[in-house]
Design an enzyme around this catalytic site. Structure first.
Site, short mmCIF file in Angstrom:
data_model
loop_
_atom_site.label_atom_id
_atom_site.label_comp_id
_atom_site.label_asym_id
_atom_site.label_seq_id
_atom_site.Cartn_x
_atom_site.Cartn_y
_atom_site.Cartn_z
N CYS A 81 14.46 22.32 -3.29
CA CYS A 81 15.66 23.05 -3.73
C CYS A 81 16.22 22.46 -5.02
O CYS A 81 16.75 21.34 -5.03
CB CYS A 81 16.71 23.02 -2.62
SG CYS A 81 18.31 23.67 -3.09
N CYS B 28 20.02 21.71 -5.01
CA CYS B 28 20.28 20.53 -4.18
C CYS B 28 20.15 19.26 -5.02
O CYS B 28 20.98 18.34 -4.93
CB CYS B 28 19.32 20.47 -2.99
SG CYS B 28 19.39 21.87 -1.86
#
Length: 332
Positions: free
Chosen positions: A32, A35
């Site tokens: 991600c 993230c």
């Protein structure tokens, strides 16, 4: 050195929720991009605000810990969830540094104000923290809240005792709140926060659960009293996955999942709590538990119970959904 705790199992996570007043969780995945972008902000907040037992920052890899992600319905990444006293209070979806910073710092201020007023001094001071009676088993959390209170069914309980729900209260037993360690009978009109058997020393307790659980350990608290008629549990028979409370004759004719003999040395001298360690493999995915207190440890004809705490893991509640990446306001 990072103060952030990396979660490696559902049991560890459950234990942490019960041992820290505030828990901040970063649900992420290695693939991600958003993230990774917000990770430095999260680590900075962790370094500034982490306080043992008060505010704990954690990271949950949703690929490695799918059960946890499923339990909390994590469908987008990153997702930040803030828990207070074991309950979710706020959820932030996406890489939103300002929102995360504001939410965490607000909780930190609230925690500081609680400390200043003395509200969090101990679990018996009304802070809402759980009183466990004894140390929780390593890697397993307190799952007593999974008991379905409305479905409780007890047999041979003295009508003058406390309500069924008092056994599962989070508060320290009232009988232990003075320094003498022994209880006296409740004054006339005073509500009891314990139960006693009625016609003899036997008790039958039916406990249904809100979800399928894995049960590892049971803590029983029974405060001794200056009364020869009152005794503590000795022989405890456990029956898993029953659809209803068992009658006493029925229980004697039914094979128990496990039989436990509580020895005098098993009772903690300060908290009057005994730890019943179960054969964990026999208590997997159970939806209910019947506890039959067959006899007491003395000559008394009434058995007393003040608290029951259950430790283990809560089963999955829903299927793992597809995770979606969410960027910040600039469309990352």
């Amino acid at each position: 050195m990072s103060k952030t705790v990396h979660i490696t199992s559902p049991g560890q996570f459950s234990t942490l929720l019960n041992s820290s007043r505030v828990v901040v969780v970063d649900f992420f995945a290695d693939w991600c991009g958003p993230c990774k972008a917000i990770a430095p902000v999260y680590e900075q907040l962790s370094a500034q605000l982490s306080r043992p037992g008060q505010i704990t920052f954690t990271k949950v890899d949703t690929e490695a810990q799918k059960a946890i992600a499923s339990t909390y319905n994590i469908s987008s990444l990153p997702t930040f969830v803030i828990f207070k006293a074991g309950r979710e209070t706020k959820r932030i979806t996406g890489a939103d540094p300002k929102g995360l910073d504001a939410a965490v710092k607000q909780l930190a201020r609230e925690a500081g104000e609680a400390d200043a007023s003395g509200a969090g001094a101990s679990s018996s001071s009304g802070s809402g923290e759980r009183w466990l009676g004894a140390a929780a088993p390593r890697a397993y959390g307190d799952i007593t809240e999974q008991v379905e209170i409305q479905g409780l069914d007890f047999l041979n309980v003295d009508s003058q005792a406390g309500a069924k729900r008092v056994l599962f209260a989070n508060e320290k037993p009232s009988s232990l709140k003075d320094s003498k360690g022994k209880s006296k009978a409740a004054s006339e009109g005073e509500a009891k926060d314990w139960i006693e058997s009625d016609t003899d020393e036997q008790l039958m307790l039916f406990m249904p659960f809100q979800a399928s659980i894995k049960l590892h350990t049971i803590h029983l608290t029974s405060v001794p009293v200056d009364d020869d008629e009152i005794t503590r549990p000795k022989t405890v028979r456990l029956y898993s996955n029953r659809s209803h409370v068992l009658g006493f004759d029925e229980a004697e004719d039914t094979a128990a999942t496990q039989v436990i003999e509580i020895q005098e040395s098993d009772w903690d001298a300060t908290t009057h709590t005994a730890k019943l360690e179960l054969r964990y493999v026999k208590f997997q995915n159970i939806s209910s538990l019947v506890m039959f207190v067959e006899d007491g440890d003395g000559d008394g004809e009434k058995t007393r119970l003040d608290r029951i705490r259950l430790f283990g893991e809560t089963g999955e509640k829903r299927a793992m959904g597809k995770l979606e990446k969410i960027g910040d306001e600039q469309g990352e």
